[in-house]
Motif scaffolding. Sequence first.
Motif, PDB file in Angstrom:
ATOM      1  N   VAL A 219       7.184   4.049   7.441  1.00  0.00           N
ATOM      2  CA  VAL A 219       8.250   4.142   6.444  1.00  0.00           C
ATOM      3  C   VAL A 219       9.296   3.053   6.695  1.00  0.00           C
ATOM      4  N   ALA A 220       9.617   2.840   7.957  1.00  0.00           N
ATOM      5  CA  ALA A 220      10.607   1.800   8.299  1.00  0.00           C
ATOM      6  C   ALA A 220      10.068   0.408   7.977  1.00  0.00           C
TER       7      ALA A 220
ATOM      8  N   VAL B 186       0.837  -1.205   0.000  1.00  0.00           N
ATOM      9  CA  VAL B 186       0.000   0.000   0.000  1.00  0.00           C
ATOM     10  C   VAL B 186       0.874   1.258   0.000  1.00  0.00           C
ATOM     11  N   ILE B 187       1.927   1.247   0.810  1.00  0.00           N
ATOM     12  CA  ILE B 187       2.814   2.418   0.839  1.00  0.00           C
ATOM     13  C   ILE B 187       3.491   2.606  -0.523  1.00  0.00           C
ATOM     14  N   ALA B 188       3.972   1.499  -1.093  1.00  0.00           N
ATOM     15  CA  ALA B 188       4.580   1.583  -2.428  1.00  0.00           C
ATOM     16  C   ALA B 188       3.570   2.135  -3.441  1.00  0.00           C
TER      17      ALA B 188
ATOM     18  N   LEU C   8       0.818   3.986  -2.903  1.00  0.00           N
ATOM     19  CA  LEU C   8       0.479   5.396  -2.659  1.00  0.00           C
ATOM     20  C   LEU C   8       1.617   6.313  -3.104  1.00  0.00           C
ATOM     21  N   ARG C   9       2.855   5.850  -2.934  1.00  0.00           N
ATOM     22  CA  ARG C   9       3.992   6.646  -3.424  1.00  0.00           C
ATOM     23  C   ARG C   9       3.962   6.775  -4.935  1.00  0.00           C
ATOM     24  N   TYR C  10       3.575   5.707  -5.603  1.00  0.00           N
ATOM     25  CA  TYR C  10       3.472   5.749  -7.064  1.00  0.00           C
ATOM     26  C   TYR C  10       2.345   6.695  -7.498  1.00  0.00           C
ATOM     27  N   ALA C  11       1.220   6.580  -6.831  1.00  0.00           N
ATOM     28  CA  ALA C  11       0.035   7.342  -7.249  1.00  0.00           C
ATOM     29  C   ALA C  11       0.143   8.825  -6.881  1.00  0.00           C
ATOM     30  N   PHE C  12       0.641   9.089  -5.693  1.00  0.00           N
ATOM     31  CA  PHE C  12       0.635  10.459  -5.170  1.00  0.00           C
ATOM     32  C   PHE C  12       2.016  10.838  -4.649  1.00  0.00           C
ATOM     33  N   PRO C  13       3.010  10.918  -5.525  1.00  0.00           N
ATOM     34  CA  PRO C  13       4.386  11.139  -5.038  1.00  0.00           C
ATOM     35  C   PRO C  13       4.554  12.432  -4.244  1.00  0.00           C
ATOM     36  N   LEU C  14       3.931  13.505  -4.692  1.00  0.00           N
ATOM     37  CA  LEU C  14       4.123  14.784  -3.991  1.00  0.00           C
ATOM     38  C   LEU C  14       3.463  14.756  -2.610  1.00  0.00           C
TER      39      LEU C  14
END
Lengths: 235, 235
Positions: free
Chosen positions: B197-198, B174-176, B178-184
């Motif tokens: 994050v850890a 999910v974190i990966a 969301l980073r792809y979808a909404f990087p900013l």
Amino acid sequence: MVYQLYYWPTIQGRGEFVRLALEEAQAEYVDVARQKNGTRAMMKMQEEASEPSFAPPFLVAGEQTIGQTANILLFLGARHGLAPRAQAGRLWINQLQLTIADLVAEAHDTHHPIASALYYEDQKKEARRRSADFLAARVPKFFDYFEGVLAKAGRGGYFTGARVSYADLSMFQVIAGLRYAFPLSMARVEAGYPRLVALHEQVAARPNVAAYLASKRRIPFDQDGIFRNYPELDK
Amino acid sequence: MVYQLYYWPTIQGRGEFVRLALEEAQAEYVDVARQKNGTRAMMKMQEEASEPSFAPPFLVAGEQTIGQTANILLFLGARHGLAPRAQAGRLWINQLQLTIADLVAEAHDTHHPIASALYYEDQKKEARRRSADFLAARVPKFFDYFEGVLAKAGRGGYFTGARVSYADLSMFQVIAGLRYAFPLSMARVEAGYPRLVALHEQVAARPNVAAYLASKRRIPFDQDGIFRNYPELDK
């Protein structure tokens, strides 16, 4: 053991799926938030539990606190004969329950397609579009699926045949809710799903369920729960 | 036993949560729809199973066919040590997984708030409104919750402490995503959630997961899955 159910005191919502299972099983429970100062007790419990829940409902059973509706039902189903004994059967009922949960989430989003935190009035236009798709495409797709499961299950009228499971109780609740929210559309749609209609009747007629539905413990449908009646969405 | 995973062959989607568990466990599996004529085989299987699934993914394990992502993981977790042995611990991981599933459904609806069957372009305005609320209110609410669970779990960095579970693998995904979808937005948001994050880093560094991520078996993120990068939604 006396269970403690924590859920919002004035709506059916997702708590209702748990209440139906507890009532059918004649399990002893306290509906905590409906007691004096109950909502405050719920908030406190939600924060302080060592294994906290993201949102109500959650159930306290002795030392355990269990959240997420389908997870609570998985637990109760095994303890109260509301799911098959074999692991394969339990997974099957859990699978059906999760599919029902998907339908419930979509039913909720018909009136809140943009944000739960906004009023309906602030997303009315979007709600119209979403409801139209829900009624034309999604309800038939889900109902086709569940009707097909009942057809394969054979005699008895429940998802696993002759024995009721918590997924049958939940299906009853969804049909009742959709009838409340979309009476015109449902009258048209459900004609094509005789097995689902029969399941609804059969669950409603079970003595423990019937007694519960006639009692004050059953909160009526209203405009604050998952299923809401906005005539403009029922086209 | 060699498992057969049935899922759409060109997207990560919900199948990815199952793939990650199979890979971490080093379980033998065939990703059926990615074989020759595989999608056709999947359609046929979906219709003909005695216990059919509403939608992919579903997993065939010997005689059993198991659908619904969280249900497949419940099954795999118990068999491959990706969940605690005790029933209470299994329910807890299932509860976390179901909460992750709620977040995943909301992430999907950021680009499809009106109807899955419509193109993004036909619901772009609504997608903007829904994404704004998702990023401002929903992501922080979910992240607060999961960060709190990690804080209570103590040392080890996973949801139950030192041992990885399938819910940790799913949280990584999910974190990966969301980073792809909404990087900013994610760059801003995730600064407040050091434990999450850890956890993401720790899962990515596990040898079986790292080997999988570097392999061709890992389908890249794209504009057809759950997590899509539309810059206009990432405000």
